[in-house]
Scaffold this motif. Structure first.
Motif, short mmCIF file in Angstrom:
data_model
loop_
_atom_site.label_atom_id
_atom_site.label_comp_id
_atom_site.label_asym_id
_atom_site.label_seq_id
_atom_site.Cartn_x
_atom_site.Cartn_y
_atom_site.Cartn_z
N LEU A 131 -10.80 -19.36 -20.70
CA LEU A 131 -9.57 -19.90 -20.13
C LEU A 131 -9.80 -21.15 -19.29
CD1 LEU A 131 -7.76 -16.62 -18.94
CD2 LEU A 131 -7.34 -17.95 -21.02
N ALA A 132 -11.05 -21.45 -19.00
CA ALA A 132 -11.37 -22.59 -18.15
C ALA A 132 -10.99 -23.91 -18.84
CB ALA A 132 -12.86 -22.59 -17.82
N PRO A 133 -10.70 -24.93 -18.05
CA PRO A 133 -10.41 -26.25 -18.64
C PRO A 133 -11.62 -26.74 -19.43
CG PRO A 133 -9.86 -26.18 -16.30
CD PRO A 133 -10.62 -24.93 -16.59
N SER B 128 -14.46 -25.01 -5.06
CA SER B 128 -13.68 -26.10 -4.48
C SER B 128 -12.21 -25.92 -4.81
CB SER B 128 -14.17 -27.45 -5.01
OG SER B 128 -13.72 -27.66 -6.34
N PRO B 129 -11.34 -26.61 -4.06
CA PRO B 129 -9.90 -26.57 -4.36
C PRO B 129 -9.56 -27.10 -5.74
CG PRO B 129 -10.29 -27.46 -2.16
CD PRO B 129 -11.63 -27.36 -2.84
N LEU B 130 -10.48 -27.84 -6.34
CA LEU B 130 -10.24 -28.37 -7.69
C LEU B 130 -10.05 -27.25 -8.71
CD1 LEU B 130 -13.01 -31.12 -7.62
CD2 LEU B 130 -10.54 -31.49 -7.41
N PHE C 177 -6.82 -23.13 -12.01
CA PHE C 177 -7.51 -22.25 -12.95
C PHE C 177 -7.68 -20.86 -12.35
CE2 PHE C 177 -11.74 -20.43 -13.92
CZ PHE C 177 -11.43 -19.93 -15.18
N ALA C 178 -8.01 -20.78 -11.08
CA ALA C 178 -8.18 -19.47 -10.43
C ALA C 178 -6.89 -18.66 -10.48
CB ALA C 178 -8.63 -19.66 -8.98
#
Length: 199
Positions: free
Chosen positions: A97-99, A172-174, A178-179
């Protein structure tokens, strides 16, 4: 233990249209371009759990279990918080599912502690991800911030290396969008969490 665990992982991988996870060890040349990290992470989880089970079976029981980042998946499995199969599914989802690889950014290992890197953290899209030691840190860097942070590190003569084996700017907030997506998908799984214990 290793063979048994990989047999389960290979079977479960079919549910996500993946090749056998064991291919990462036995037939790495057959893996799709750009997706090797998915198989690497899944194989790493399998190996970590199998090794822990092997040592425990030989009477080498730990006094405690500790883990960091991705290692927490194996740590929780070994502690019995989730079954191997339940956690393996989470590991697969975390990867599929990750970018796309490095679309969000990169991880950069640098010499220095948080205080010495404070000027770098003022750059947009640069975050302090983790402290490896008192002499080394890791920065999570947005894709657009790659050139500025590398320019700053070179101008300050700070030794660094882009961790190209890591596909995301973790810790990181990046990673927040996704989370959230991963959390929503995990909430749909039928999990039976248990209190963790030291085996």
């Amino acid at each position: 233990f290793m063979r048994e665990r990989f047999a389960v992982a290979d079977q479960m991988a079919r549910n996500y249209d993946l090749l056998p996870i064991s291919s990462y060890l036995t037939k790495p040349n057959t893996l799709p371009d750009g997706l090797t990290h998915i198989y690497r992470n899944c194989a790493l989880y399998v190996c970590q759990v199998a090794l822990a089970e092997f040592f425990t079976s030989k009477g080498q029981a730990p006094d405690l279990i500790t883990a960091h980042s991705f290692g927490e998946c194996a740590g929780l499995t070994v502690a019995g918080a989730l079954s191997f199969e339940e956690m393996f599914e989470i590991v697969v989802l975390r990867n599929v599912l990750a970018p796309p690889r490095n679309d969000l950014g990169f991880m950069v290992a640098v010499t220095g502690d948080r205080a010495s890197l404070a000027p770098a953290l003022e750059l947009p899209g640069v975050y302090y991800a983790n402290r490896n030691s008192h002499r080394q840190s890791v920065l999570a860097v947005a894709a657009a911030a790659r050139a500025p942070i590398l320019h700053w590190l070179r101008s300050e003569r700070i030794p660094h290396v882009i961790l190209l084996q890591l596909p995301q700017p973790y810790h990181s907030p990046l990673m927040q969008d996704f989370a959230d997506k991963l959390k929503a998908r995990i909430s749909q799984l039928r999990l039976t969490p248990r209190p963790p214990v030291v085996p």
